[in-house]
Scaffold this motif. Sequence first.
Motif, short mmCIF file in Angstrom:
data_model
loop_
_atom_site.label_atom_id
_atom_site.label_comp_id
_atom_site.label_asym_id
_atom_site.label_seq_id
_atom_site.Cartn_x
_atom_site.Cartn_y
_atom_site.Cartn_z
N ILE A 134 67.57 33.80 35.64
CA ILE A 134 66.57 32.91 35.60
C ILE A 134 66.70 32.56 36.43
O ILE A 134 66.17 33.20 37.93
CB ILE A 134 68.54 32.12 36.02
N ALA A 135 64.76 32.87 35.82
CA ALA A 135 63.60 33.10 37.07
C ALA A 135 63.62 31.35 37.70
O ALA A 135 64.57 30.66 36.93
CB ALA A 135 62.40 32.75 35.77
N LEU A 136 62.72 31.94 39.09
CA LEU A 136 63.17 30.46 39.32
C LEU A 136 61.87 29.73 39.27
O LEU A 136 60.76 29.40 38.48
CB LEU A 136 62.23 30.35 40.91
N LYS A 137 62.16 28.13 38.80
CA LYS A 137 61.10 27.53 39.35
C LYS A 137 60.83 26.37 39.47
O LYS A 137 61.69 26.01 40.53
CB LYS A 137 62.09 26.60 37.58
N GLU A 138 59.26 26.38 39.23
CA GLU A 138 59.01 25.41 40.75
C GLU A 138 58.70 24.24 40.46
O GLU A 138 59.78 23.22 41.57
CB GLU A 138 57.23 25.25 40.57
N TYR A 139 59.11 23.39 40.21
CA TYR A 139 59.80 21.84 39.83
C TYR A 139 61.02 21.85 40.59
O TYR A 139 61.88 20.63 40.41
CB TYR A 139 59.35 21.59 38.50
N GLU A 140 61.81 22.95 40.77
CA GLU A 140 63.56 22.83 40.92
C GLU A 140 63.26 23.58 42.62
O GLU A 140 64.37 23.41 43.60
CB GLU A 140 64.23 24.07 40.21
N SER A 141 62.37 23.80 43.25
CA SER A 141 61.93 23.99 44.49
C SER A 141 62.88 23.61 45.94
O SER A 141 63.93 23.80 46.56
CB SER A 141 60.54 24.24 45.07
N ARG A 142 62.91 22.35 45.28
CA ARG A 142 63.27 21.02 46.37
C ARG A 142 64.41 20.25 46.28
O ARG A 142 65.41 19.43 47.01
CB ARG A 142 62.19 19.52 46.20
N LYS A 143 65.09 21.40 44.95
CA LYS A 143 66.57 20.86 44.64
C LYS A 143 67.86 21.05 45.06
O LYS A 143 68.37 22.38 44.81
CB LYS A 143 66.73 21.04 43.18
#
Length: 260
Positions: A134-143
């Motif tokens: 699963i690729a990393l997503k920028e919008y999930e950085s602070r989740k």
Amino acid sequence: MRLETISVCMATYNGSKYLTDQINSIINQLIDGDEFIIIDDCSTDSTLSILKSIEDSRIKVIANKVNLGVNKSFEKAIASSKNEFIFMADQDDIWPENRAKKMLEILKGNDINLVSGNSRFIDSDGNDLDYPIIALKEYESRKTSKNLFRIFLGTGAYSGCAMAFKRELLSAILPFPNYIESHDLWIAKASILQKKSYHLEDIVLYRRIHGRNASIIKRPLIMKIRSRFIFLMSILDLIFRNMHNRKLLRNDNVFLGKSN
């Protein structure tokens, strides 16, 4: 051209087959003042000879006298680094062009201490592979909870070879506990808990899958259960380290007559 200097940390062990290509891809992105620290963990092939044959003053080769393993070798490399920004690299991958510059701009331009990027997977011949991750997503950085839970499940796509971090993170991650399984997940968890982790969606690594990778293996159920237990231990360890570091910072501020 970037002005800030970086430290690249690599651990090698019997990696002669792909080593030259990887080192060249890194050297091409270094500037004066950078350092490239390579810890060789008692290789029995031509790895050490290859390293010693490279004429570049920025490369610092340290040969372990006894086999320490990948975690302790990376710990040794990181602890030996001098520059503000630290990159990690494996011996058999390839850095895409401008990787160092791109990740450094992210570190400088955001209130973070770790940036993790995505990988393009290749086989032993450099051909693309469709690898299930699963690729990393920028919008999930602070989740925080979501990212930690993915690591708990074994689906967190945090690879040390696709990371760069600031020196400020060292107080939380060093020394590495002896019980951890992977240095990269330890580092990722430390930054996630501090809410200073950033997901860079760009490809920052051509990651080679060739059957001998130390970090890509299928494991039996009992080892997966053990990993979950280690995950919980490491979270508690990092929380206590963060509390201790904050206490030290407050004491320093009181001593210097500063206040929040």
